[in-house]
Design a protein around this motif. Structure first.
Motif, mmCIF file in Angstrom:
data_model
loop_
_atom_site.group_PDB
_atom_site.id
_atom_site.type_symbol
_atom_site.label_atom_id
_atom_site.label_comp_id
_atom_site.label_asym_id
_atom_site.label_seq_id
_atom_site.Cartn_x
_atom_site.Cartn_y
_atom_site.Cartn_z
ATOM 1 N N UNK A 292 0.828 -1.203 0.000
ATOM 2 C CA UNK A 292 0.000 0.000 0.000
ATOM 3 C C UNK A 292 0.865 1.256 0.000
ATOM 4 N N UNK A 293 1.924 1.259 0.801
ATOM 5 C CA UNK A 293 2.826 2.409 0.834
ATOM 6 C C UNK A 293 3.482 2.624 -0.521
ATOM 7 N N UNK A 294 3.843 1.537 -1.193
ATOM 8 C CA UNK A 294 4.456 1.641 -2.522
ATOM 9 C C UNK A 294 3.489 2.246 -3.526
ATOM 10 N N UNK A 295 2.225 1.834 -3.468
ATOM 11 C CA UNK A 295 1.221 2.377 -4.376
ATOM 12 C C UNK A 295 0.959 3.857 -4.102
ATOM 13 N N UNK B 198 1.129 15.563 7.831
ATOM 14 C CA UNK B 198 1.003 14.699 6.661
ATOM 15 C C UNK B 198 -0.019 13.593 6.913
ATOM 16 N N UNK B 199 -0.224 12.754 5.883
ATOM 17 C CA UNK B 199 -1.418 11.914 5.884
ATOM 18 C C UNK B 199 -1.182 10.421 6.055
ATOM 19 N N UNK C 219 -10.263 14.126 6.869
ATOM 20 C CA UNK C 219 -8.885 14.508 7.200
ATOM 21 C C UNK C 219 -7.881 13.418 6.835
ATOM 22 N N UNK C 220 -8.370 12.283 6.348
ATOM 23 C CA UNK C 220 -7.494 11.203 5.888
ATOM 24 C C UNK C 220 -8.123 10.502 4.701
ATOM 25 N N UNK C 221 -7.273 9.985 3.813
ATOM 26 C CA UNK C 221 -7.720 9.100 2.758
ATOM 27 C C UNK C 221 -7.977 7.715 3.362
ATOM 28 N N UNK C 222 -8.819 6.934 2.688
ATOM 29 C CA UNK C 222 -9.114 5.586 3.173
ATOM 30 C C UNK C 222 -7.854 4.741 3.274
ATOM 31 N N UNK C 223 -6.970 4.841 2.298
ATOM 32 C CA UNK C 223 -5.738 4.048 2.319
ATOM 33 C C UNK C 223 -4.835 4.439 3.488
ATOM 34 N N UNK C 224 -4.909 5.680 3.958
ATOM 35 C CA UNK C 224 -4.147 6.078 5.154
ATOM 36 C C UNK C 224 -4.600 5.281 6.369
ATOM 37 N N UNK C 225 -5.907 5.149 6.498
ATOM 38 C CA UNK C 225 -6.485 4.470 7.659
ATOM 39 C C UNK C 225 -6.209 2.967 7.605
ATOM 40 N N UNK C 226 -6.384 2.380 6.429
ATOM 41 C CA UNK C 226 -6.083 0.951 6.281
ATOM 42 C C UNK C 226 -4.617 0.686 6.614
ATOM 43 N N UNK C 227 -3.734 1.575 6.162
ATOM 44 C CA UNK C 227 -2.311 1.428 6.464
ATOM 45 C C UNK C 227 -2.056 1.501 7.969
ATOM 46 N N UNK C 228 -2.748 2.398 8.659
ATOM 47 C CA UNK C 228 -2.596 2.496 10.101
ATOM 48 C C UNK C 228 -3.019 1.227 10.807
#
Length: 241
Positions: free
Chosen positions: A45-48, A151-152, A206-215
């Motif tokens: 996910x971080x790479x994408x 940052x996000x 305040x966050x993208x969905x992928x930010x939350x999944x990554x968390x």
């Protein structure tokens, strides 16, 4: 009854789950592999995100836009999400973890107290570091219903909520083995803290969905890694006096 006798009866020591048996909550190789495997989708996910992969960007944007429209039409929803995200923000969760550490130390579970501290500190340090490495900006929405600095990627709220949920499970599940209702309550509380806190960040824009999944993924991996490390150390070290 003497004061010391009452204290022994009313407040017995908390069982140290990092013993020579099988680790916290019956930790087994399958559980370990599942938890640490969360690093694989996190790295992907971080790479994408770093590569600004168009399908992921479009999906994030579509979800954020829909929730932003819903938030503008439902002020009460924004208030509920705002209250939840404040109550379960990283600092309140860390304060709660500190109280838990003091309680565990008082009850004689010193290694468990050190594990809680290590887990929360390690995850708390990884989040800001990865934000700097990835450098992803937060959503920039017209007429935002909420604002957040920094940052996000990954979401600090989602990461710390996942850490807190893991701590809750490791500390309290072993105390509820014979009580199905208590186990269900612990699992429900842990899932609510992790899932609703993460979702609140998307709902507020305040966050993208992928930010939350990554968390969530990173928090799960950190909890698993520290649990495995402490279990292995406990098996190689003599028991506490």
């Amino acid at each position: 009854m003497s004061a010391s006798g009452w204290r022994t009866t009313a407040c017995p020591p908390v069982r140290d789950p990092f013993g020579p048996a099988d680790g916290p909550s019956g930790l087994r190789p399958g559980h370990t592999a599942s938890g640490l495997s969360m690093l694989v989708p996190f790295v992907l996910l971080a790479t994408l995100v770093v590569g600004d992969w168009p399908p992921l960007r479009r999906l994030d944007a579509a979800i954020t836009a829909d929730l932003h429209d819903f938030a503008h039409d439902h002020p009460a929803w924004v208030s509920v999400m705002g209250l939840w995200t404040d109550v379960f923000a990283p600092m309140p969760l860390r304060a709660g973890a500190l109280c838990l550490v003091v309680w565990l130390a008082y009850r004689g579970a010193r290694r468990l107290a050190v594990w809680v501290t290590t887990t929360m500190v390690l995850g708390g340090l990884l989040g800001p570091l990865l934000k700097l490495v990835v450098g992803r900006p937060r959503p920039d929405l017209p007429e935002p219903v909420a604002l957040a600095p920094g940052l996000s990627f990954p979401s600090g709220h989602a990461l710390n909520a996942a850490l807190a949920a893991g701590v809750l499970l490791v500390v309290f599940l072993p105390r509820t083995r014979a009580r199905s209702a208590a186990r269900a309550a612990v699992w429900s509380a842990a899932l609510a803290i992790a899932l609703v806190t993460g979702f609140s960040r998307i709902a507020l824009g305040v966050h993208w969905t992928s930010d939350v999944v990554a968390g969530w993924l990173l928090g799960t991996a950190v909890v698993t890694a520290t649990t495995v490390a402490f279990t292995l150390l406990a098996r190689r070290s003599p028991p506490d006096d």
